[in-house]
Design an enzyme around this catalytic site. Structure first.
Site, PDB file in Angstrom:
ATOM      1  N   LYS A  71      37.619  29.040  45.147  1.00 56.19           N
ATOM      2  CA  LYS A  71      36.821  29.845  44.108  1.00 56.19           C
ATOM      3  C   LYS A  71      35.306  29.296  43.916  1.00 56.19           C
ATOM      4  O   LYS A  71      34.451  29.650  43.309  1.00 56.19           O
ATOM      5  CB  LYS A  71      37.688  29.328  42.594  1.00 56.19           C
ATOM      6  N   ASP A 107      38.669  35.779  34.767  1.00 58.19           N
ATOM      7  CA  ASP A 107      39.386  34.606  34.307  1.00 58.19           C
ATOM      8  C   ASP A 107      39.350  34.399  32.808  1.00 58.19           C
ATOM      9  O   ASP A 107      40.505  34.975  31.710  1.00 58.19           O
ATOM     10  CB  ASP A 107      39.457  33.467  34.988  1.00 58.19           C
TER      11      ASP A 107
END
Ligand code: ATR
Length: 289
Positions: A71, A107
């Site tokens: 990520k 997220d």
């Protein structure tokens, strides 16, 4: 829709990815809307990350989801990163816009939408966020903009304090960090409206653990756990027993996926179809639903 010469591909890259729920969730959504897209999972090691991202561009993939452990590292290989992902320091979604790779982080947004879609509104509320790792950081970044007050508690207190300081400066809001201990929890929970667990405590196989002593939970709390294996974590079981409102970890997974879906397709995500597909797959994988 069957696969044809015009089918475009979306994929998740990470290591490991075999148990990812994203392929079934997105393929069900593509099918529901009759979109000529297909979603697959690629195991990509750290050594192969750069080639994988360049390959995604040259093969004309429409989008990527990026998961552990890439990520952060993936950002170096993108053409652009939106300001939220930049601040969080992590990208979980990439859009291939005519050869230009743009990174996003869905997220935090996904977590806050999950709360709202479950009837929990952050405005004028105090949120107590447990954890200061990657997922917690994404949630904290969004929550700091939406709630009245944010308290971040972490086993390693320094990480929580540092994150709180960054958010305080960026958003000029009441944000503080501290130690995740029974004493601090007791004090902070007294004035908390929304409790979110973003630590790994309670995740399979550690299913009998909870980050919060059960006697501190109350009926006027809303408790969200971002763990979805198991779906009914010890924290959520204790919260339910105390009469609190609970939001399970699958909700954040679904809504971070829904936001990514909308970035790739410009279509509203069929959330119910995505939820059904994700729960079905969890059951197949033996996770108690
Ligand atoms: P993720 O990407 O899922 O957020 P992570 O970045 O590794 O994963 O973060 C894991 C979080 O769970 C951290 O906040 C971690 O606390 P530390 O920063 O102190 O490591 C927390 N965590 C993991 N195991 C824990 C435990 N046994 N007790 C309390 N917190 C724990």
């Amino acid at each position: 829709m069957g696969i044809s010469g015009k089918t475009r591909v979306c994929a998740i890259i990470g290591d490991p990815v075999e148990h990812s729920l994203s392929p079934v969730m997105h393929n069900a959504a593509f099918k529901e809307l009759g979109l000529n897209l297909v979603y697959v999972a690629f195991t990509v090691t750290t050594r192969e990350l750069k080639d994988a991202v360049l390959g995604a561009r040259s093969l004309g993939l429409r989008g990527l989801n990026v998961t552990m452990p890439h990520k952060n590292a993936v950002m170096a290989f993108l053409d652009e990163t939106d300001s939220t992902a930049q601040s969080i320091g992590a990208v979980n979604t990439v859009l291939n816009n005519n050869g230009r790779l743009i990174g996003y982080n869905t997220d935090g947004n996904g977590a806050m939408i999950a709360l709202q879609e479950n009837g929990v509104y952050p405005e004028e509320k105090k949120m107590l966020l447990l954890g200061a790792g990657g997922a917690a950081k994404a949630i904290a970044y969004q929550a700091a903009q939406d709630v009245e007050e944010l308290v971040i508690l972490n086993r390693t207190a320094e990480k929580a304090k540092k994150l709180a300081e960054v958010l305080r400066k960026e958003f000029d809001k009441k944000v503080k960090g501290g130690t995740l201990s029974s004493e601090v929890l007791e004090e902070e929970l007294e004035t908390t409206d929304i409790l979110v667990n973003a630590t790994a405590v309670g995740m399979h196989p550690d299913v009998d653990s909870s980050p919060v002593p059960s006697d501190l939970l109350r009926s006027d709390l809303c408790v969200m756990d971002i763990i979805y294996n198991p779906l009914d974590t010890k924290l959520l079981k204790d919260a339910k027993a105390a009469g609190a409102k609970v939001v399970s970890g699958i909700e954040m997974l679904i809504y971070q996926g829904a936001v990514a879906f909308e970035i790739w397709t410009n279509c509203p995500a069929p959330v119910e179809v995505m939820r059904k597909a994700a729960l079905n797959e969890l059951e197949k994988q033996g996770v108690h639903c």
